[in-house]
Write an enzyme that holds these catalytic residues in place. Structure first.
Site, short mmCIF file in Angstrom:
data_model
loop_
_atom_site.label_atom_id
_atom_site.label_comp_id
_atom_site.label_asym_id
_atom_site.label_seq_id
_atom_site.Cartn_x
_atom_site.Cartn_y
_atom_site.Cartn_z
N TYR A 77 0.85 -1.19 0.00
CA TYR A 77 0.00 0.00 0.00
C TYR A 77 0.88 1.24 0.00
O TYR A 77 1.90 1.28 0.69
CB TYR A 77 -0.91 0.02 1.22
CG TYR A 77 -2.30 -0.48 0.93
CD1 TYR A 77 -3.22 0.33 0.29
CD2 TYR A 77 -2.68 -1.78 1.28
CE1 TYR A 77 -4.50 -0.12 0.01
CE2 TYR A 77 -3.95 -2.25 1.00
CZ TYR A 77 -4.86 -1.41 0.37
OH TYR A 77 -6.12 -1.87 0.09
N GLU B 117 -0.63 4.89 -0.38
CA GLU B 117 -1.38 6.13 -0.55
C GLU B 117 -0.49 7.34 -0.29
O GLU B 117 0.36 7.32 0.60
CB GLU B 117 -2.58 6.19 0.40
CG GLU B 117 -3.76 5.37 -0.04
CD GLU B 117 -3.82 4.02 0.63
OE1 GLU B 117 -4.91 3.46 0.71
OE2 GLU B 117 -2.76 3.54 1.07
N ASP C 56 -8.10 14.50 -23.60
CA ASP C 56 -8.01 13.06 -23.35
C ASP C 56 -7.37 12.44 -24.59
O ASP C 56 -8.02 12.30 -25.63
CB ASP C 56 -9.41 12.51 -23.11
CG ASP C 56 -9.43 11.00 -22.88
OD1 ASP C 56 -8.39 10.35 -23.09
OD2 ASP C 56 -10.50 10.48 -22.51
N THR D 170 -4.41 6.85 -21.29
CA THR D 170 -4.13 5.51 -20.81
C THR D 170 -2.69 5.17 -21.19
O THR D 170 -2.06 5.88 -21.97
CB THR D 170 -5.08 4.48 -21.45
OG1 THR D 170 -5.03 4.62 -22.87
CG2 THR D 170 -6.51 4.67 -20.97
N LYS E 176 -3.33 0.79 -25.19
CA LYS E 176 -3.72 1.25 -26.52
C LYS E 176 -2.47 1.49 -27.40
O LYS E 176 -1.60 0.63 -27.48
CB LYS E 176 -4.58 2.51 -26.43
CG LYS E 176 -5.90 2.30 -25.65
CD LYS E 176 -6.76 3.52 -25.73
CE LYS E 176 -8.12 3.32 -25.06
NZ LYS E 176 -8.05 3.42 -23.58
N ARG F 194 -2.22 -1.83 -18.66
CA ARG F 194 -3.50 -1.14 -18.51
C ARG F 194 -3.40 -0.18 -17.33
O ARG F 194 -3.13 -0.59 -16.20
CB ARG F 194 -4.62 -2.14 -18.29
CG ARG F 194 -4.81 -3.10 -19.47
CD ARG F 194 -6.04 -3.94 -19.29
NE ARG F 194 -7.24 -3.12 -19.36
CZ ARG F 194 -7.87 -2.80 -20.48
NH1 ARG F 194 -7.39 -3.20 -21.65
NH2 ARG F 194 -8.96 -2.07 -20.47
#
Length: 478
Positions: free
Chosen positions: A64, A66, A241, A270, A273, A279
């Site tokens: 983790y 954060e 985008d 992203t 693509k 991903r």
């Protein structure tokens, strides 16, 4: 990596998986077989390198983290700091961006971070001054109530879904369409092209807080200098985008006014693509928005995925190599070859062609819906997705279009001749597909019938091409 090492590595991985859940190992093998044996033409898909894929399967998944680099809410994050900083560094250098944020789990997450960052930035300058506060932490509950009311009435102008925009550009059922009072701009009804004068007129009338540029199914390039002029005229923030065409930006196929990064206040993408990575998502921003974007966690995101950020760093490092520019140019050249192949065989394309990586075929000329065409092509081993076209009479579910993309097969080595042959195969399938009927005997928008022998001959022709360009050559699964 040598062929023997690559094969040994993956066979051992699958052997370990099979001892716990053999069905997952079997499905993994089957997925590779399917991808190897089909013509993958989905514009949003690609093939990541073995190095990128292997990077995701590490113990970074167990951590983790954060917060931000050097400022975490959990101890022991020094190694996550390293890989996140590397991913951001490669992104800044690759795209020439002042700031990069590598934490978003997806493109939608990246857009949500961007939206809320822009709203927070607008609140802080000059909204906070009106409330007598220096930063958002000084706001009282009544202040927040006032701001929530104001933000709830903010306006977003984005590209319409049937014109090629994305769900997250203000589509009403999406969270972006609920966060904002939204309107959409479309394309010229005759040409299917963006009309910048019409966009400017709508912006002057609507006066949006945010203008979103970018697309998921528009087969042309955008002049982002013009979009910035429109945004500046009405006092809007320009958000771009570029999830679909980031690889063409990274590979310097899109330069000058067609490169969004210098013109957008905030740019999202992203990392798969056309960029050919794992991903995930990225946010790029001008320096004035950096502090706001940096609060993506906990503002929108939870724990960042360390193993995916590590894979982003690897993929972005790959994209900085000279050969990636060759790849990106081939993606665009192959899309033109595919479009020309369709047109020469009498097919109808939205905008009449392409100058990016997308070709959008209007299948209504074959008497089919997009869903029928998609299903018939899949039977023949051609993997695509149905897509709306401008003013689509069949709506967003059945559609009247099929979207094709060239990034994946270009990665395999396909060139102009192969894509011309792909166009020939697709047209053959569609010409030999007829409309099916419902149980009551009425024409169906979903049912179809593919003539005998068409699927077999298409599979055979595809296999002949695919065998020349093997996927992950040298990888032999037991």
């Amino acid at each position: 990596m040598s062929d023997a090492l690559l094969s040994s590595t993956y066979n051992q991985i699958l052997e370990i998986i099979a001892k716990v859940e053999p069905r997952v190992a079997d499905a993994t093998r089957a997925e590779l077989r399917d991808q190897r044996s089909s013509l993958k033409l989905i514009a949003s898909e690609n093939y990541a390198s073995p190095a990128t894929l292997l990077t995701m399967g590490t113990w970074f998944s167990d951590k983790y983290a954060e917060g931000t680099v050097g400022h975490r809410f959990y101890a022991g994050c020094q190694n996550v700091d390293t890989v996140e900083a590397l991913a951001a560094e490669h992104a800044r250098e690759l795209f020439g961006a002042p700031y990069a944020y590598a934490q978003p789990h997806s493109g939608i997450d990246a857009n949500l971070v961007a939206f809320w960052s822009i709203l927070a930035h607008r609140v802080e300058t000059p909204g906070l001054e009106k409330l007598g506060a220096k930063n958002v932490n000084e706001l009282s509950e009544s202040d927040w109530e006032q701001l929530r009311h104001e933000l709830g009435n903010q306006r977003l102008l984005g590209m319409a879904l049937d014109a090629g925009g994305h769900l997250t550009h203000g589509f009403r059922p999406n969270i972006s369409g609920k966060m904002f009072h939204q309107q959409q701009y479309g394309t010229d009804p005759q040409t299917g092209l963006l009309d910048y004068d019409a966009v400017a007129a709508k912006a002057r009338e609507f006066k949006p807080l945010i203008i979103v540029a970018g697309y998921s199914a528009y087969p042309r390039r955008i002049n982002f200098a013009k979009m910035r002029e429109i945004a500046d005229e009405v006092g809007a923030t320009l958000m771009v985008d570029m999830a679909h065409f980031a690889g063409l930006v990274a590979g310097k196929v899109f330069t000058g006014d067609e490169d969004p990064v210098p013109f957008a206040h905030v740019t999202t993408t992203t990392t798969h693509k056309s960029l050919r990575g794992p991903r995930g998502g990225l946010v790029l921003a001008q320096e004035e928005y950096a502090a706001d974007v940096d609060r993506g966690c906990p503002m929108v995101l939870g724990g960042p995925l360390g193993h995916v950020m590590a894979a982003k760093a690897v993929a972005l490092a790959e994209a900085r190599q000279p050969e990636f520019r060759t790849y990106a140019q081939n993606v665009a050249d192959n899309a033109k070859a595919l479009a020309e192949g369709f047109l020469s065989r009498g097919a109808q394309l939205v905008t009449g062609g392409t100058d990016n990586h997308i070709v959008l075929l209007d299948v209504s000329t074959f008497g089919l819906t997009g869903r029928q065409a998609e299903s018939a092509l899949l039977d023949a081993g051609v993997v695509t997705n149905r897509n709306s076209i401008p003013h689509d009479p069949n709506g967003a579910w059945y559609t009247s279009g099929i979207r094709f993309g060239t990034p994946a097969l270009t990665t395999r080595g396909f060139g102009r001749d192969e894509f011309d042959r792909v166009a020939e195969l697709v047209v053959d399938v569609l010409k030999n597909t007829s409309v099916g009927t419902t149980k009551a005997g009425a024409p169906s928008k979903a049912a179809y019938a593919l003539a005998d022998g068409v699927a077999d001959r298409t599979h055979a022709a595809s296999a002949e091409m695919l065998d020349k360009f093997p996927l992950y050559p040298g990888l032999d699964l037991a």
